[in-house]
Design an enzyme around this catalytic site. Structure first.
Site, PDB file in Angstrom:
ATOM      1  N   ASP A 147      -1.697  -8.280  52.343  1.00  0.00           N
ATOM      2  CA  ASP A 147      -0.999  -7.125  51.850  1.00  0.00           C
ATOM      3  C   ASP A 147       0.172  -6.940  52.533  1.00  0.00           C
ATOM      4  O   ASP A 147       0.027  -6.740  53.779  1.00  0.00           O
ATOM      5  CB  ASP A 147      -1.965  -6.123  51.879  1.00  0.00           C
ATOM      6  CG  ASP A 147      -1.566  -4.529  51.332  1.00  0.00           C
ATOM      7  OD1 ASP A 147      -0.180  -4.714  50.770  1.00  0.00           O
ATOM      8  OD2 ASP A 147      -2.324  -3.739  51.061  1.00  0.00           O
TER       9      ASP A 147
ATOM     10  N   HIS B 214      22.993 -16.594  64.115  1.00  0.00           N
ATOM     11  CA  HIS B 214      23.116 -16.091  62.690  1.00  0.00           C
ATOM     12  C   HIS B 214      24.316 -16.406  62.135  1.00  0.00           C
ATOM     13  O   HIS B 214      24.150 -16.550  60.804  1.00  0.00           O
ATOM     14  CB  HIS B 214      23.001 -14.517  63.120  1.00  0.00           C
ATOM     15  CG  HIS B 214      21.550 -14.100  63.149  1.00  0.00           C
ATOM     16  ND1 HIS B 214      20.832 -13.653  61.845  1.00  0.00           N
ATOM     17  CD2 HIS B 214      20.516 -13.959  64.087  1.00  0.00           C
ATOM     18  CE1 HIS B 214      19.659 -13.375  62.136  1.00  0.00           C
ATOM     19  NE2 HIS B 214      19.446 -13.442  63.719  1.00  0.00           N
TER      20      HIS B 214
END
Length: 1213
Positions: free
Chosen positions: A1070, A1168
């Site tokens: 979940d 990044h």
């Protein structure tokens, strides 16, 4: 009360047939309950004892003469003289009813067994206590007679005086005897039949005769005033019935409305009697007979009539709405209930409240009557809002069909037709014609003398319907008058001004003047010595005595009442006898069924229900056959009603007036499904037909067989199976449009096609199914069930949602839908499915965890995350891997419970924490699942609200459903100890689920894991590109100090949620539980004299499972199988889920180590930019730059500015 009855009425209004059948079945069960009460009532007990008394006879001069008990006692005292005394006992054997027709019973064997094998209670054998004929006892056998074999043979035994009771007591103690394959039971044969044992109509005749006789005897002793009052009550009751008939006629129903109201009242009365019996309310038949008319007048029929008036006056009962559709009958009923339901409930509540005053008056008789009347009113209220609403729904449907049939028969041109070229002609089904016909019908005068006389005597039929909706504005004064009469009636009885139902009447007369006094009670009869069975035995006894002595003797005999013995064949005997007759089982079944149907009331119920069912179905079928019922309504189109097949067209002359008014509106009859506005129909290409001669007037084709229609459609139309769906792109070629049926034809195939409905829908293409869904014939959420094709259902739902949206892009979007197993999704993971959302899945590592190598699956869209985690795995593996420990495993659920006071709340808290209370709650909790093992309970009190936090093990499942079910069971036990408590919610945020909370950080939730690893200093420098000192410094300042400055709870880490959520998505967990699952504390410190790095991560609430939820999906199962933790562990439940939590904690450590190293070395932004901000993935600017002067001039001249891209065009490509 309305909150309870309104949903119930909604269900009954939309499921009328099911409701009527259910109520009638329950009424039949109530009838059986009442029948049992009547049969076992002391009121109908026999007036004399059913047992017989012994008879006494003397043999004098060869004749038997009846004597008294005193004479027999004297002869017993003078035993040995000329007079000899003895006792006779007759045993009568009988077979059961089933065996009587098959064989006869021979009592010789059982007689021999009784006289030779059965001793008395004192131990004496029968030959020693029997009567011997003659003086020489040793040479003469006992006097014993056995009748011939038959259905009821008898055995007569003789005893010396005083020994019969001793031997019979031994026989009754033995009770059951087995001899030669037969089972004999004492005192189970023929005896006096009470009313509870009577069958068929015998008990009804007996009960009615007893009721009439006792009522007559009580009436002879009653006062004249009481008789007058009861007679007046019966007159008022019949006046109430007559008023019901007249009011029903005024509403346009001569029979069915009054019958429905009366049936509802009778069924409510059937439910009232068992309910009163369960409440211990005394129900005396005489008092109930006297109170019945007052009960009918008290309950009355004004409330059902008020509801019927509201329904009949509804503006859309037989008229279409503005859009031309008929409002479903259920909605008509519910709107009428909304208008008058509150008034009806108010009247019921006021009347019941007044009756409760009589219940508490403590006036004998009146109290019982008021209690019965209050229960009857409550039951009548329930029946009005359930059974009666179903009856009204059926009546509305039937009245609509009848109205359409009348309009169809009025003139042949009353039905809209469609010409061959598609021109619509107005007919009587249009809204204007309907209003005109209805007005004409309402103003029509009686045609003959019979109708005029009938209207003058019993009123005009449908007179109340002329007032329309205004007829319900004036409140009926009968309800207020009845309430005043009930209050006055109770006041008179309480003040003792009237004694109709007080102890001066029925019950008191029954006690003061019983039917028979003590002196008048008839004693029990004696054994008849003149009956053939007894007379033959006495004759044989006399002959035997004279034969032994040779001279006349004098005997005094006591003939005891016969004892009945029931004989039954054993299993072996039954088995052999069943082989003899092959039809015996069928005959027994038919006999049992005949006895059931032979009941006088049940048989009438069956006949009445069959008659009503046949009449209703015949009426509906007749309407369909006439072309004006529901089949005609389905043929209505937006351009009018069309009565022709696809292979045949009929040209109809155009009406110039029709062009002026426009096409006729659509009128669709609906009964249960909510009305949905029909969309604009797609242009339909008519089939080319040969020209035909135009007739002078509208001609309707004869009804066609549905099978013929289906066959012709399949032969003439192209195959409508859709091609596999492919996302539309600018390069996708245009697909030629398939020919579509009209809405009416699609509805006809859908409703009248082959069954099940999925087979019929296969005859329609996707566009036709979409048309049905858009018009409300198919609910979008039920496409999977209706189509029985999951892929097709997903595709059609995409089209429905896309066309109803603002952008209309979903249908042709790149969201994939092919090659997916939707069967695992339906009913488990998602609803209203339109496809699936793919995520990139990467593998980091592998990582050595507790000595074993594991790949780290991560589903993420964030660049550098997998690469960074892999770098951390490489560093950790260089130091020997990660070691993990499980410190806690327990899922929690924390309900909120309200108490009336803090004292009771504290008592409940103490009860739970006590040993006794904890044991009771634990036993109930663990009874729901073999995996649910309660670990502990934590309580907290906030005012009058008690929060209880249950913690349990859940095996390999994450466990939210398991613990919720177990918590409900535990609260049920707690409710028994504290009935006043109120469970506010099963989850009171004390769990805490999907929210950050300190209690999870402190107490733990799910799996609590602590992981540890040591990285050599050289690896820190070569792989992580930093130093041990720099790493420890960044970790303290960022993860500890920075998080503390921010007031974080469980957020003492760099990015644990990143790694945890990626693994959650990959393994079917979940995702919302990453809120508490990502609580983590990362600690770093130098070790080995500052040369190496020691790293630990503590994660107290990782909520994962390998069973249930998203883990049932095939891709997620494949990832779990890759890790070796798929499904439940075969030998140690919970081990797979715990291992998954260990893998997650170790992967979080790898991610933490790599990110902190990048921060310490200053490589984060550069990484990044390299991995997550590449030029390929960078989108174009969302806004155009401000054009310069040259660009503005070029734009004014019509040329595009330099460097500006051309607009996107599908045609250009």
């Amino acid at each position: 009360m309305r909150a309870l009855l309104r949903p119930l009425s909604k269900h009954t209004a939309f499921s009328p047939i099911e409701t009527i059948v259910t109520v009638f079945v329950l009424a039949t069960l109530a009838y059986f309950h009442i029948l049992s009460g009547i049969k076992h009532s002391s009121f109908f007990e026999a007036t004399q004892p059913p047992t017989l008394r012994p008879a006494y006879a003397r043999l004098t001069n060869g004749e038997w003469v009846a004597v008294t008990k005193h004479d027999w006692a004297e002869a017993w005292k003078q035993s040995g003289s000329d007079v000899e005394a003895l006792e006779l006992q007759q045993l009568v054997f009988s077979l059961d009813d089933k065996a009587r027709t098959a064989a006869q019973l021979d009592a010789s064997a059982v007689a021999q067994h009784l006289v030779s094998e059965l001793p008395s209670l004192s131990g004496k054998t029968y030959p020693s206590i029997c009567h011997h004929s003659g003086p020489n006892v040793s040479s003469i056998s006992c006097f014993t007679t056995v009748s011939e074999a038959g259905a009821s043979p008898s055995l007569t035994l003789s005893f010396q005086p005083g020994h019969r009771d001793d031997w019979m007591a031994a026989l009754r103690r033995e009770n059951t005897i087995f001899v030669d394959g037969m089972k004999y039971e004492v005192d189970a044969g023929k005896r006096h039949i009470s009313i509870g044992e009577m069958k068929s109509s015998k008990w009804v005749a007996y009960a009615l005769s007893a009721l009439v006789l006792r009522f007559w005897e009580l009436a002879k002793k009653a006062d004249s005033l009481d008789i007058l009052v009861v007679l007046t009550g019966y007159i008022l009751m019949h006046v109430t019935f007559m008023r019901l008939f007249l009011s029903s006629r005024a509403l346009g129903s001569n029979f069915w409305l009054s019958t429905g109201i009366f049936s509802s009242a009778i069924i409510s009365f059937l439910f009232t009697l068992p309910f009163c019996r369960s409440l211990d309310i005394p129900l005396d038949p005489i008092a109930l007979t006297e109170a019945l008319p007052f009960l009918v007048c008290t309950v009355g029929f004004d409330k059902p009539l008020r509801l019927a008036r509201a329904v009949m006056a509804h503006p859309h009962m037989i008229k279409p709405q503005e859009n031309g559709r008929m409002k479903p009958a259920g909605e008509v009923i519910l709107e009428a209930l909304d208008r008058v339901g509150n008034v009806i409930l108010r009247d019921y509540a006021l009347e019941i409240a007044v009756l409760f005053v009589g219940v508490n008056s403590r006036v004998g008789g009146l109290k019982e009557f008021c209690a019965v009347a209050a229960v009857a009113l409550a039951m009548d209220c329930v029946m009005t809002f359930t059974l009666y609403t179903s009856v009204l729904t059926v009546m509305v449907e039937v009245r609509r069909i009848k109205k359409v049939r009348e309009m169809t028969r009025s003139r042949s041109s009353s039905i809209t037709a469609v010409t061959a070229n598609g021109t619509a002609v107005r007919g009587a089904l249009s809204r204007t014609a309907s209003k005109t016909n209805l007005a004409a019908a309402q103003t029509e005068e009686p045609k003959n003398l019979r109708e005029r006389v009938s209207n003058s005597v019993i009123g005009e039929k449908g007179s109340l319907l002329k007032d329309g909706p205004r007829m319900d504005e004036v409140e009926n004064p009968m309800a207020r008058l009845k309430l005043l009469l009930i209050a006055s009636f109770l006041t008179l009885h309480i003040l003792n001004f009237c004694t109709t139902l007080t102890p001066a009447t029925a019950n008191a007369r029954h006690q003061r003047h019983p039917l028979r006094s003590a002196q008048e009670i008839v004693p029990a009869p004696r054994v008849d010595i003149t009956s053939p069975a007894i007379a033959s035995v006495l004759a044989n006894l006399a002959v035997s005595e004279q034969a032994q002595t040779g001279e006349p003797v004098e005997l005094v005999v006591k003939v005891a009442p016969p004892v009945y013995v029931h004989a039954t064949a054993t299993i072996t005997a039954i088995h052999h006898s069943s082989k003899a007759g092959t039809g015996e089982a069928i005959e027994n079944f038919m006999s049992s069924w005949s006895s059931l149907v032979g009941d006088p009331v049940i048989s009438k119920w069956i006949v009445a229900l069959l008659a009503i069912s046949v009449a209703l179905n015949g009426y509906l079928l007749k309407g369909i056959a006439a072309g004006s019922g529901l089949a005609a309504m389905r043929a209505v189109r937006t351009q009018g009603v069309r009565f022709r097949s696809r292979a045949r067209s009929i040209k109809i002359s155009e009406d110039p007036e029709e062009e002026e008014h426009g096409p006729a509106p659509v009128m669709i009859m609906a009964s249960a499904a909510p009305a949905v506005a029909a969309p604009e129909p797609a242009p339909i290409r008519e089939l080319e037909t040969a020209p035909v001669v135009q007739p002078p007037s509208s001609v309707l084709s004869r009804p066609l067989n549905l099978e013929t229609i289906d066959r012709k459609l399949q032969e003439r139309l192209p195959i409508r199976s859709p091609a596999p769906f492919e996302p539309r792109t600018p390069e996708t070629p245009e697909v030629p449009q398939m020919e579509m049926r009209s809405l009416a034809e699609c509805v006809d195939v859908f409703e009248n096609g082959p069954r099940p409905v999925s087979v019929a829908l296969r005859l329609l293409n996707d566009e036709e199914v979409i048309l049905l869904a858009q018009t409300g014939k198919i609910a979008p959420y039920a496409l999977e069930k209706m189509l029985d094709d999951l892929d097709r259902a997903v595709k059609i739902r995409r089209a429905l949602i896309s066309r109803a949206s603002r952008t209309k892009t979903l249908e042709s979007s790149l969201i994939p839908m092919k090659d997916y197993d939707y069967s695992r999704v339906m009913g488990a993971c998602c609803e209203n499915v339109v496809g699936y959302m793919p995520l990139p899945l990467g593998i980091a590592g592998p990582l050595k965890i507790d000595g074993l190598m594991y790949p780290i699956p991560m589903a993420t869209a964030e660049g550098t995350l997998v690469a960074s985690t892999s770098r951390g795995c490489k560093a950790l593996n260089s130091g020997g891997g990660v070691t993990t420990v499980l410190t806690y495993d327990g899922m929690t659920r924390g309900p909120a419970i309200d108490f009336p006071s803090i004292v009771r709340a504290a008592e409940a808290m103490a009860f739970i924490e006590s040993e006794e209370g904890y044991t009771a709650v634990r036993d109930a909790f663990e009874s729901t699942s073999r995996f649910a093992k309660l670990l502990k309970i934590k309580c907290a009190l906030a005012g009058r609200t008690l929060f209880v936090r249950f913690a349990t093990r859940t095996g390999d499942a994450m466990g939210m459903n398991m613990i919720s079910k177990a918590t409900e069971a535990a609260l049920a036990v707690l409710t028994q100890a504290f009935p006043e408590m109120v469970v506010l919610c099963l989850s009171g945020n004390y769990c805490t689920d999907k929210k950050p909370a300190a209690i999870n950080w402190i107490e733990g939730r799910g799996k609590s894991i602590v992981a540890e690893a040591v990285i050599p200093g050289r690896i820190v420098k070569s792989v992580l590109k930093t130093t041990v000192e720099a790493l420890c410094n960044v970790n303290v300042k960022k993860n500890l100090v920075g998080s503390a400055m921010a007031g974080s709870v469980g957020g003492f880490n760099a990015h644990a949620a990143n790694i945890l959520t990626a693994i959650f998505l990959a393994t079917g967990q979940d995702p919302a539980q990453n809120v508490e699952s990502s609580n983590c504390m990362t600690l770093m410190e130098p070790t080995n004299n500052g040369e190496d790095l020691l790293v630990t991560v503590s994660m107290p609430c990782i909520e994962v499972g390998t069973v249930g939820g998203g883990t049932i999906l095939a891709p997620q199962q494949a990832v779990l199988e890759l890790l070796g933790v798929k499904g439940a562990h075969p030998t140690n439940p919970g081990q797979n889920a715990q291992q998954l939590a260990r893998i997650i904690a170790a992967a979080v450590m790898a991610g933490e180590l790599s990110l902190l190293s990048a921060l310490a070395a200053g490589h984060l932004v550069r990484a990044h930019l390299a991995h997550n901000r590449s030029q390929l993935n960078t989108p174009m600017p969302s806004r155009p730059q401000t054009p310069g002067l040259e660009e503005q001039q070029a734009h004014q001249l019509g040329a595009p500015p330099a460097g500006e891209p051309k607009p996107y065009s599908v045609e250009a490509k």
